[in-house]
Design a protein around this motif. Structure first.
Motif, PDB file in Angstrom:
ATOM      1  N   ASP A 173       5.938  -5.592   3.070  1.00 38.97           N
ATOM      2  CA  ASP A 173       4.947  -6.623   3.845  1.00 38.97           C
ATOM      3  C   ASP A 173       4.884  -8.058   2.197  1.00 38.97           C
ATOM      4  N   ARG A 206      -5.859  -6.105   7.774  1.00 35.87           N
ATOM      5  CA  ARG A 206      -6.311  -5.083   9.013  1.00 35.87           C
ATOM      6  C   ARG A 206      -6.011  -5.980  10.401  1.00 35.87           C
ATOM      7  N   LEU A 209      -2.141  -7.557   8.441  1.00 33.93           N
ATOM      8  CA  LEU A 209      -0.813  -6.307   7.133  1.00 33.93           C
ATOM      9  C   LEU A 209       0.405  -5.980   9.404  1.00 33.93           C
ATOM     10  N   PRO A 211       3.268  -4.368  11.262  1.00 30.17           N
ATOM     11  CA  PRO A 211       3.554  -3.086  12.028  1.00 30.17           C
ATOM     12  C   PRO A 211       4.272  -1.985  10.783  1.00 30.17           C
ATOM     13  N   HIS A 217       5.792   5.753   9.725  1.00 32.79           N
ATOM     14  CA  HIS A 217       4.406   5.504   9.831  1.00 32.79           C
ATOM     15  C   HIS A 217       4.344   7.048   9.832  1.00 32.79           C
ATOM     16  N   ALA A 307      -6.719  -1.058   2.524  1.00 38.07           N
ATOM     17  CA  ALA A 307      -6.348  -1.961   3.472  1.00 38.07           C
ATOM     18  C   ALA A 307      -5.264  -0.991   4.074  1.00 38.07           C
ATOM     19  N   VAL A 308      -4.307  -1.000   2.927  1.00 39.30           N
ATOM     20  CA  VAL A 308      -3.070  -0.251   3.102  1.00 39.30           C
ATOM     21  C   VAL A 308      -3.197   1.274   3.641  1.00 39.30           C
ATOM     22  N   ARG A 310      -5.526   2.708   4.925  1.00 34.42           N
ATOM     23  CA  ARG A 310      -6.154   2.751   6.060  1.00 34.42           C
ATOM     24  C   ARG A 310      -5.203   2.883   6.935  1.00 34.42           C
ATOM     25  N   HIS A 311      -4.156   1.377   7.122  1.00 27.97           N
ATOM     26  CA  HIS A 311      -3.435   1.261   8.050  1.00 27.97           C
ATOM     27  C   HIS A 311      -2.409   1.872   8.221  1.00 27.97           C
ATOM     28  N   ALA A 312      -2.189   2.530   7.466  1.00 27.20           N
ATOM     29  CA  ALA A 312      -0.744   3.810   7.035  1.00 27.20           C
ATOM     30  C   ALA A 312      -1.488   4.552   7.355  1.00 27.20           C
TER      31      ALA A 312
END
Length: 337
Positions: A173, A206, A209, A211, A217, A307-308, A310-312
């Motif tokens: 990313d 959010r 980032l 997918p 994941h 943030a990462v 949470r994203h992952a």
């Protein structure tokens, strides 16, 4: 920061590698067991801050083509010259330099790499994003000792971050500590409070980032895999370690560090950094100038980290401090042929 591990002359294969990262240049000299492809003795390390990604961002903000400026090119050459002079005493058998994300982005990245090759008589190779993720994985495996089949490496620099696994894919990313700091700048200039800046940045990330592939994941959220975060004293992972005192951290831990940081007057952040560095950090962390310079990066680093995670859907990560990916670069056969 210059650090020597051994002053004895080596009788094995001595390799010197430079990693030209997005926000710094790192150098390591080690004796390598060529047959086993492993480091047998760490001899010396050093690094220098050279903000390649920020240089590109300044030009992009001015609606110019993303190219390295003459000033940052000169700064990079001076840093490399100093590193080579410092480490020449160890008589390396061969020197190789590997450039990463910023060199891939800059329209004159290849030209600059060629200039460095000619100027210092050493190959300067621009790694692909896939190769960079592989280097991070090999470094994480080397420093953690975790079985590669159960390992997720997480490497983050100034311009990008990468997840990588042995058999479940990888992910890159284009958000790093430098790019997220640039994201915070206009929000601060608009007069938003620190808490408002954090909220706005988290919302932007959010949405922005990229997918993460479904298979990767899934393993990030699996208890069978361990996420190993690697980085230098400038990394967002080390930022969390300095503030909390712990190498293993969860989303809640990062939230606590972020809350503490934004509750202070921004002018007090350098003092917080220095105090915690003296309490929890090592010699590299305790440099007063680094602590003062890092004040502008503290909150953006923690925002990106949170943030990462949470994203992952990441429950926790374990941090190992490294000198970039030098550990892995020193043992890649194709680099040294």
């Amino acid at each position: 920061m210059w650090r020597a591990f051994s002053t004895k002359q080596s009788h094995g294969t001595v390799r010197r590698v430079l990693e030209l990262g997005s926000g710094s240049i790192k150098c390591q000299v080690s004796e390598v067991d060529v047959e086993a492809q492993r480091i047998s003795k760490r001899i010396a390390t050093t690094n220098a801050t050279v903000l390649f990604t920020r240089d590109l961002k300044i030009q992009e903000d001015d609606n110019q083509v993303a190219a390295f400026s003459s000033s940052v090119q000169r700064e990079g050459m001076q840093a490399i010259q100093k590193m080579l002079a410092q480490t020449e005493v160890f008589q390396p058998d061969k020197t190789v330099a590997v450039a990463t994300e910023a060199f891939r982005r800059a329209v004159n990245g290849q030209q600059y790499a060629c200039s460095l090759t000619e100027g210092f008589n050493m190959p300067v190779i621009i790694a692909t994003a896939k190769q960079e993720a592989h280097f991070g994985f090999q470094t994480a495996a080397a420093v953690s000792g975790i079985k590669k089949t159960n390992l997720i490496s997480w490497d983050c620099g100034a311009g990008s971050f990468q997840f990588s696994t042995l058999s479940c894919g990888s992910h890159t990313d284009s958000h790093g500590s430098g790019t997220v700091t640039a994201l915070a700048r206009p929000l601060r200039e608009r007069g938003l409070s620190p808490k408002q800046v954090v909220h706005a940045m988290l919302e932007t990330l959010r949405l922005e980032l990229a997918p993460i592939p479904a298979t990767l994941h899934e393993v990030i959220q699996s208890q069978k895999f361990t996420t190993v975060a690697i980085g230098s004293q400038h990394s967002m992972f080390n930022q969390q370690r300095i503030l909390s005192g712990f190498d293993i951290f969860s989303q809640q831990d990062v939230e606590s560090s972020l809350q503490e940081s934004v509750s202070l007057d921004p002018r007090k952040l350098p003092g917080l950094e220095l105090q915690r560095s003296r309490q929890y950090g090592d010699a590299d962390d305790q440099d007063e100038r680094r602590c003062i310079e890092n004040a502008n990066f503290m909150v953006p680093k923690l925002v990106l980290l949170l943030a990462v995670m949470r994203h992952a859907g990441m429950k926790q990560a374990t941090f190992y401090k490294t000198n970039g990916n030098c550990e892995a670069l020193l043992t890649q056969p194709w680099l040294w042929e």
